[in-house]
Write a protein that holds these residues in place. Structure first.
Motif, PDB file in Angstrom:
ATOM      1  N   MET A   1     -19.651  52.725 -18.679  1.00 46.33           N
ATOM      2  CA  MET A   1     -19.454  51.597 -18.002  1.00 46.33           C
ATOM      3  C   MET A   1     -18.165  51.119 -17.803  1.00 46.33           C
ATOM      4  N   ILE A   2     -17.867  50.347 -17.077  1.00 45.00           N
ATOM      5  CA  ILE A   2     -16.441  49.730 -16.973  1.00 45.00           C
ATOM      6  C   ILE A   2     -16.745  48.488 -16.881  1.00 45.00           C
ATOM      7  N   LYS A   3     -15.602  47.845 -17.663  1.00 47.20           N
ATOM      8  CA  LYS A   3     -15.826  46.052 -17.617  1.00 47.20           C
ATOM      9  C   LYS A   3     -14.570  45.749 -16.756  1.00 47.20           C
ATOM     10  N   TYR A   4     -14.960  44.903 -15.728  1.00 51.65           N
ATOM     11  CA  TYR A   4     -13.772  44.441 -14.929  1.00 51.65           C
ATOM     12  C   TYR A   4     -13.859  42.914 -15.231  1.00 51.65           C
ATOM     13  N   THR A   5     -12.542  42.328 -15.091  1.00 46.57           N
ATOM     14  CA  THR A   5     -12.399  40.957 -14.971  1.00 46.57           C
ATOM     15  C   THR A   5     -12.532  40.910 -13.469  1.00 46.57           C
ATOM     16  N   LEU A   6     -13.403  39.694 -13.190  1.00 48.00           N
ATOM     17  CA  LEU A   6     -13.334  39.149 -11.761  1.00 48.00           C
ATOM     18  C   LEU A   6     -12.838  37.854 -11.274  1.00 48.00           C
ATOM     19  N   VAL A   7     -12.611  37.609 -10.241  1.00 52.45           N
ATOM     20  CA  VAL A   7     -12.312  36.254  -9.700  1.00 52.45           C
ATOM     21  C   VAL A   7     -12.919  36.122  -8.292  1.00 52.45           C
ATOM     22  N   CYS A   8     -13.567  34.874  -8.296  1.00 51.58           N
ATOM     23  CA  CYS A   8     -14.167  34.608  -7.049  1.00 51.58           C
ATOM     24  C   CYS A   8     -13.128  33.833  -6.181  1.00 51.58           C
ATOM     25  N   GLU A   9     -13.649  33.272  -4.919  1.00 51.73           N
ATOM     26  CA  GLU A   9     -12.944  32.709  -4.180  1.00 51.73           C
ATOM     27  C   GLU A   9     -12.376  31.326  -4.613  1.00 51.73           C
ATOM     28  N   ALA A  10     -12.952  30.594  -5.397  1.00 56.68           N
ATOM     29  CA  ALA A  10     -12.532  29.183  -6.073  1.00 56.68           C
ATOM     30  C   ALA A  10     -11.782  29.489  -7.311  1.00 56.68           C
ATOM     31  N   ALA A  11     -11.516  30.873  -7.487  1.00 62.43           N
ATOM     32  CA  ALA A  11     -10.527  31.003  -8.607  1.00 62.43           C
ATOM     33  C   ALA A  11     -11.259  31.001 -10.073  1.00 62.43           C
ATOM     34  N   HIS A  12     -12.696  31.055  -9.834  1.00 57.05           N
ATOM     35  CA  HIS A  12     -13.426  31.137 -11.452  1.00 57.05           C
ATOM     36  C   HIS A  12     -13.422  32.705 -11.753  1.00 57.05           C
ATOM     37  N   SER A  13     -12.848  32.925 -13.205  1.00 56.00           N
ATOM     38  CA  SER A  13     -12.701  34.317 -13.833  1.00 56.00           C
ATOM     39  C   SER A  13     -13.959  34.216 -14.499  1.00 56.00           C
ATOM     40  N   PHE A  14     -14.735  35.648 -14.611  1.00 57.32           N
ATOM     41  CA  PHE A  14     -15.689  36.072 -15.236  1.00 57.32           C
ATOM     42  C   PHE A  14     -15.622  37.701 -15.293  1.00 57.32           C
ATOM     43  N   GLU A  15     -16.414  38.076 -16.121  1.00 56.46           N
ATOM     44  CA  GLU A  15     -16.361  39.586 -16.498  1.00 56.46           C
ATOM     45  C   GLU A  15     -17.479  40.195 -15.966  1.00 56.46           C
ATOM     46  N   GLY A  16     -17.564  41.448 -15.441  1.00 53.86           N
ATOM     47  CA  GLY A  16     -18.839  42.221 -15.007  1.00 53.86           C
ATOM     48  C   GLY A  16     -18.606  43.607 -15.494  1.00 53.86           C
ATOM     49  N   TRP A  17     -19.867  44.293 -15.835  1.00 55.44           N
ATOM     50  CA  TRP A  17     -20.030  45.645 -16.201  1.00 55.44           C
ATOM     51  C   TRP A  17     -20.532  46.321 -15.111  1.00 55.44           C
ATOM     52  N   PHE A  18     -19.894  47.555 -14.646  1.00 53.29           N
ATOM     53  CA  PHE A  18     -20.359  48.210 -13.771  1.00 53.29           C
ATOM     54  C   PHE A  18     -20.208  50.039 -14.246  1.00 53.29           C
ATOM     55  N   ARG A  19     -21.349  50.679 -13.574  1.00 52.31           N
ATOM     56  CA  ARG A  19     -21.440  52.219 -13.968  1.00 52.31           C
ATOM     57  C   ARG A  19     -20.174  52.898 -13.679  1.00 52.31           C
ATOM     58  N   ASN A  20     -19.464  52.609 -12.424  1.00 58.47           N
ATOM     59  CA  ASN A  20     -18.099  52.989 -12.093  1.00 58.47           C
ATOM     60  C   ASN A  20     -17.471  52.167 -10.946  1.00 58.47           C
ATOM     61  N   SER A  21     -16.469  52.570 -10.445  1.00 60.03           N
ATOM     62  CA  SER A  21     -15.592  51.682  -9.356  1.00 60.03           C
ATOM     63  C   SER A  21     -16.319  51.542  -8.110  1.00 60.03           C
ATOM     64  N   GLY A  22     -17.024  52.826  -7.963  1.00 60.34           N
ATOM     65  CA  GLY A  22     -17.896  52.896  -6.731  1.00 60.34           C
ATOM     66  C   GLY A  22     -19.086  51.958  -6.800  1.00 60.34           C
ATOM     67  N   ASP A  23     -19.864  51.865  -7.776  1.00 53.84           N
ATOM     68  CA  ASP A  23     -21.001  50.968  -8.038  1.00 53.84           C
ATOM     69  C   ASP A  23     -20.427  49.722  -7.792  1.00 53.84           C
ATOM     70  N   PHE A  24     -19.101  49.104  -8.141  1.00 53.91           N
ATOM     71  CA  PHE A  24     -18.582  47.900  -8.060  1.00 53.91           C
ATOM     72  C   PHE A  24     -18.291  47.620  -6.621  1.00 53.91           C
ATOM     73  N   GLU A  25     -17.729  48.723  -5.906  1.00 47.47           N
ATOM     74  CA  GLU A  25     -17.456  48.348  -4.531  1.00 47.47           C
ATOM     75  C   GLU A  25     -18.565  48.062  -3.773  1.00 47.47           C
ATOM     76  N   ALA A  26     -19.649  49.027  -4.117  1.00 46.55           N
ATOM     77  CA  ALA A  26     -21.010  48.723  -3.313  1.00 46.55           C
ATOM     78  C   ALA A  26     -21.802  47.579  -3.553  1.00 46.55           C
TER      79      ALA A  26
END
Length: 176
Positions: free
Chosen positions: A1-26
């Motif tokens: 699993m990969i943990k990404y720091t994510l940012v939305c269009e309103a500049a809120h920051s949060f984390e997300g866990w994904f199987r791989n980068s392709g899973d995140f992109e999809a």
């Protein structure tokens, strides 16, 4: 699993866990990654530092967190419960792990939003969750987001088959 720091269009920051980068992109492409604070689906990867485990970090962990970090998950009679557990096959991750500095009330509100989004954008298949998730995965049913109830054992079997399932966030009112 990969943990990404994510940012939305309103500049809120949060984390997300994904199987791989392709899973995140999809998931981003399908608008399944949602900001827990504002519900925005325009989400990008933020700046991230590598997760490096040092002895100083391990020493700073609480005794419970330290034990969890050092020991594997062990199945106990309690974790093998046959009681139904609410789950969702929405590819949305508990992504939405929240910044540590939010107060408990804000966290509960964010969980309510996540749960409401899942329920609003998914079909309730009730106790047929495991069989319906398999049908969708193997192409025997229309692809869609579903939620319902299944046993912990069935949820584990789905994961072993490569079928993504997540528990729905449990809210304080669920325990009353």
């Amino acid at each position: 699993m990969i943990k990404y720091t994510l940012v939305c269009e309103a500049a809120h920051s949060f984390e997300g866990w994904f199987r791989n980068s392709g899973d995140f992109e999809a998931q981003v492409e399908r608008k399944l990654v949602v900001c827990p604070m504002c519900g925005a689906t325009d989400v990008k990867k933020g700046l991230m530092a590598p997760a490096v485990s040092t002895s100083r970090k391990r020493e700073a962990l609480s005794p419970i967190a330290k034990a969890e970090a050092e020991s594997p998950v062990v199945d106990t009679p309690e974790t093998k419960s046959e009681a139904p557990v609410p789950v969702s096959a929405t590819p949305m991750q508990p992504s939405a792990l929240l910044p540590e500095n939010l107060r408990q009330k804000e966290i509960v509100e964010a969980l309510r939003l996540v749960r409401a989004r899942i329920v609003e954008n998914s079909e309730n298949v009730g106790s047929n969750f495991a069989s319906e998730a398999r049908k969708i995965h193997y192409g025997d049913a229309e692809e869609r987001s579903i939620y319902g109830e299944t046993t912990l054992q069935d949820a584990e079997e789905l994961l072993e088959e490569g079928i993504s399932v997540l528990p729905l966030p449990e809210l304080p009112e669920d325990k009353n």
